[in-house]
Design a protein around this motif. Structure first.
Motif, PDB file in Angstrom:
ATOM      1  N   PRO A 186       0.806  -1.054   0.063  1.00  0.00           N
ATOM      2  CA  PRO A 186      -0.064   0.078  -0.103  1.00  0.00           C
ATOM      3  C   PRO A 186       0.836   1.298   0.028  1.00  0.00           C
ATOM      4  N   CYS A 187       0.470   2.192  -0.753  1.00  0.00           N
ATOM      5  CA  CYS A 187       1.272   3.463  -1.066  1.00  0.00           C
ATOM      6  C   CYS A 187       0.530   4.595  -1.109  1.00  0.00           C
ATOM      7  N   GLU A 188       0.579   5.666  -0.355  1.00  0.00           N
ATOM      8  CA  GLU A 188       0.200   6.850  -0.630  1.00  0.00           C
ATOM      9  C   GLU A 188       1.089   7.863  -1.561  1.00  0.00           C
ATOM     10  N   ILE A 189       0.422   8.539  -2.457  1.00  0.00           N
ATOM     11  CA  ILE A 189       1.298   9.193  -3.590  1.00  0.00           C
ATOM     12  C   ILE A 189       0.973  10.607  -3.658  1.00  0.00           C
ATOM     13  N   SER A 190       1.843  11.514  -3.405  1.00  0.00           N
ATOM     14  CA  SER A 190       1.657  12.897  -3.527  1.00  0.00           C
ATOM     15  C   SER A 190       2.640  13.465  -4.623  1.00  0.00           C
ATOM     16  N   ASP A 191       2.502  14.949  -4.643  1.00  0.00           N
ATOM     17  CA  ASP A 191       3.428  15.459  -6.005  1.00  0.00           C
ATOM     18  C   ASP A 191       4.817  15.245  -5.677  1.00  0.00           C
ATOM     19  N   THR A 192       5.195  15.187  -4.214  1.00  0.00           N
ATOM     20  CA  THR A 192       6.677  15.464  -4.000  1.00  0.00           C
ATOM     21  C   THR A 192       7.159  13.993  -3.240  1.00  0.00           C
ATOM     22  N   ALA A 193       6.273  13.151  -2.869  1.00  0.00           N
ATOM     23  CA  ALA A 193       6.721  12.000  -2.169  1.00  0.00           C
ATOM     24  C   ALA A 193       5.818  10.903  -2.154  1.00  0.00           C
ATOM     25  N   LEU A 194       6.393   9.648  -1.913  1.00  0.00           N
ATOM     26  CA  LEU A 194       5.572   8.561  -1.681  1.00  0.00           C
ATOM     27  C   LEU A 194       5.674   8.082  -0.147  1.00  0.00           C
ATOM     28  N   TYR A 195       4.658   7.664   0.250  1.00  0.00           N
ATOM     29  CA  TYR A 195       4.425   7.236   1.807  1.00  0.00           C
ATOM     30  C   TYR A 195       4.098   5.765   1.915  1.00  0.00           C
ATOM     31  N   ILE A 196       4.749   4.843   2.618  1.00  0.00           N
ATOM     32  CA  ILE A 196       4.350   3.713   2.810  1.00  0.00           C
ATOM     33  C   ILE A 196       4.618   3.152   4.197  1.00  0.00           C
ATOM     34  N   ALA A 197       4.040   2.005   5.045  1.00  0.00           N
ATOM     35  CA  ALA A 197       4.135   1.518   6.339  1.00  0.00           C
ATOM     36  C   ALA A 197       5.597   1.186   6.241  1.00  0.00           C
ATOM     37  N   GLU A 198       5.960   1.522   7.726  1.00  0.00           N
ATOM     38  CA  GLU A 198       7.636   1.024   7.811  1.00  0.00           C
ATOM     39  C   GLU A 198       7.725  -0.412   7.828  1.00  0.00           C
TER      40      GLU A 198
END
Length: 153
Positions: free
Chosen positions: A97-109
């Motif tokens: 699972p990944c959250e996508i923004s214009d400047t970064a990606l975010y995933i669980a640790e």
């Protein structure tokens, strides 16, 4: 004898203001049956026919008419910067699972993914923030396998 708890058997998508709020992490927003307490102290039972994946802004529709709105709770995640297109491909290839923004990606640790991403040239930082990854390609929320309304014939 105490009164029975209000019960939520339905989810309201994009619930608006609601009557109460509850902050839940990404993992806690996937549930079928659980006793919960809203920030205002309202206790209720979520009792769904099947597991439900709730997003920030969705609501529990209680049988007494009230709505408890879900907020994405801050949690520890990895913030990833660099060649986002290439890095997103590698994350997706691992069905993470990944959250996508214009400047970064975010995933669980995840220490293994952390190391892999750094090896690929990413800048990876541990941050605390609300985590709302992209939903599945074949439906709302998370996908639980490859089931959708068409054949592959």
């Amino acid at each position: 004898m105490s009164a029975p708890l209000p019960v939520a058997r339905e989810v309201v998508r994009d619930a608006g203001a609601g009557d109460a709020r509850i902050a839940l992490t990404y993992d806690a927003r996937l549930l079928r049956r659980k006793r919960l307490t809203a920030a205002e102290g309202l206790e209720f039972l979520a009792d769904f026919e099947r597991a439900e994946s709730l997003r920030h802004g969705d609501g529990f529709s209680l049988d007494d008419g009230r709505v408890v709105v879900v907020e994405a709770a801050p949690e520890a995640v990895l913030e990833i910067t660099g060649d986002l297109t290439r890095l997103a491909w590698h994350i997706g290839n691992r069905h993470t699972p990944c959250e996508i923004s214009d400047t970064a990606l975010y995933i669980a640790e995840d220490p293994v993914l952390h190391a892999m991403l750094e090896q690929l040239g990413a800048h990876v930082h541990r941050v605390t923030r609300a985590f709302s990854p992209e939903g599945g390609a074949y439906g709302h929320g998370r996908t639980f396998g490859h089931s959708h309304d068409h054949s592959h014939d």
